[in-house]
Enzyme design. Structure first.
Site, PDB file in Angstrom:
ATOM      1  CB  CYS A   1       2.069  -0.467   2.339  1.00 11.97           C
ATOM      2  SG  CYS A   1       0.626   0.292   1.625  1.00 11.97           S
ATOM      3  CG  ASP A   2       5.847   0.691   3.059  1.00 10.90           C
ATOM      4  OD1 ASP A   2       5.804  -0.451   2.536  1.00 10.90           O
ATOM      5  OD2 ASP A   2       5.760   1.740   2.398  1.00 10.90           O
TER       6      ASP A   2
ATOM      7  CB  CYS B   1       1.227   3.263   2.209  1.00 16.44           C
ATOM      8  SG  CYS B   1       0.027   1.990   2.609  1.00 16.44           S
TER       9      CYS B   1
END
Ligand code: NAP
Length: 310
Positions: free
Chosen positions: A140-141, A137
């Protein structure tokens, strides 16, 4: 005593398909429960930008689109139950869904909208470095790798789109693909080719993700020269396709060999009263616009099914 909650329609999954099914069911006057173990929104909520959902010519963030869909489903009365569905069974004309909180949802129709989850590659280092550089992701990261080089594995829409997103944050993105041509849509390819922070490593077999404590690179083999090399990367984002989330109904409804649920044009599965929509369904194209279309059909068809099977 067993805690049974009665609904007209139970919907498994609160991604775009599940939320749309909830909106249509609620608007149709049905008592609908959408069961979701995580935050509503599904994979879309983790997508930075969506450019091909009609009505948003400037694009919209996946998070915002998911929030708006959730609001609209709730506005029409759909309840979102925050719990994990642990089993599904069929008893007479009812579906029984056992939830992680010990309760059971009993419904007259069930819509499966559980979507799909990212495939793993199965190469050495992938599991070991999960959360230490390996991610599925970018939204997200990605921020963990600000001004550092990263690699994206895959050549489809997801890989190339997320490479474009990561290029804005990181020092360099290398898209590592197993062929010499991308699968991604032309429009997405064009944007990536025009971005001078994105490089492509074509025709590479991915052998391992390497590092010491944290990821430092991807070991690949050039399929033409058979030479191995390490492509330096602090983060490795894997986008090699998806698998359907259909284990809960395995052995209940018909699926294809990959586990995608087989439906007819009313989104009906092989079991009367059970419908499926969105990415969990066997189909050619997986897009949000398609998922919401499926969901509208599934909710209306489920309502008709109940009217004729009272
Ligand atoms: P996908 O289209 O299945 O592409 C997967 C990519 O990973 C392909 O390039 C494939 O290579 C590669 N791959 C698969 N297994 C591999 C392996 N073992 N080793 C190395 N490479 C491997 O998956 P996706 O990109 O996640 O897209 C899934 C669906 O969502 C598609 O229908 C897509 O159109 C849709 N989607 C749409 C958008 C959008 O419209 N903006 C955005 C994201 C996703 P090959 O090309 O050689 O097979």
């Amino acid at each position: 005593m067993e805690n049974i909650k009665n609904y007209d329609i139970a919907i498994l999954g609160a991604g775009p398909a599940g939320l749309t099914a909830g909106l249509y069911a609620g608007r149709g006057g049905l008592k609908a429960a959408i069961i979701e173990k995580m935050m509503p929104g599904g994979l879309v909520a983790n997508t930075e930008r969506i450019d091909n959902y009609p009505g948003f010519p400037e694009g919209i963030s996946g998070y915002e689109l998911a929030q708006r869909m959730e609001q609209q489903a709730r506005k029409f009365g759909a309840e979102i139950l925050s719990a994990q569905a642990e089993s599904v069974s069929v008893e007479n004309k009812y579906q029984l869904i056992k939830l992680s909180d010990g309760s059971t949802v009993k419904s007259r129709a069930l819509i499966i909208a559980t979507g799909a989850f990212p495939k793993t590659l199965g190469v050495p280092g992938e599991r070991e470095f999960l959360g230490k550089g390996v991610s599925y992701c970018a939204v997200c990261d990605g921020a963990f790798f600000r001004n550092q080089p990263v690699a994206v594995l895959g050549g489809g829409d997801s890989a190339v789109q997320e490479a474009i997103y990561l290029a804005a944050l990181t020092s360099k993105v290398t898209v590592i693909h197993r062929r010499d041509a991308l699968r991604a849509a032309d429009s997405i390819q064009k944007v990536a080719f025009a971005n001078d922070k994105i490089e492509f490593a074509w025709s590479r077999d991915i052998l391992a993700i390497e590092g010491s404590g944290q990821v430092s690179g991807v070991r690949v083999m050039d399929k033409q020269t058979l030479k191995e090399e390490i492509i330096p990367a602090a983060g490795v984002f894997i986008y090699v396709g998806y698998k359907p989330n259909s284990d809960l109904v395995k052995g209940i409804v018909r699926t294809d060999e990959q586990g995608y649920i087989i439906t007819d044009d009313k989104m009906a599965t092989s079991v009367p009263g059970i419908f499926a929509c969105g990415d969990v369904r066997q189909k050619l194209v997986r897009q949000i616009s398609g998922a919401v279309g499926d969901a509208a059909t599934a909710a209306i068809a489920a309502q008709q099914y109940m009217e004729f099977n009272d």
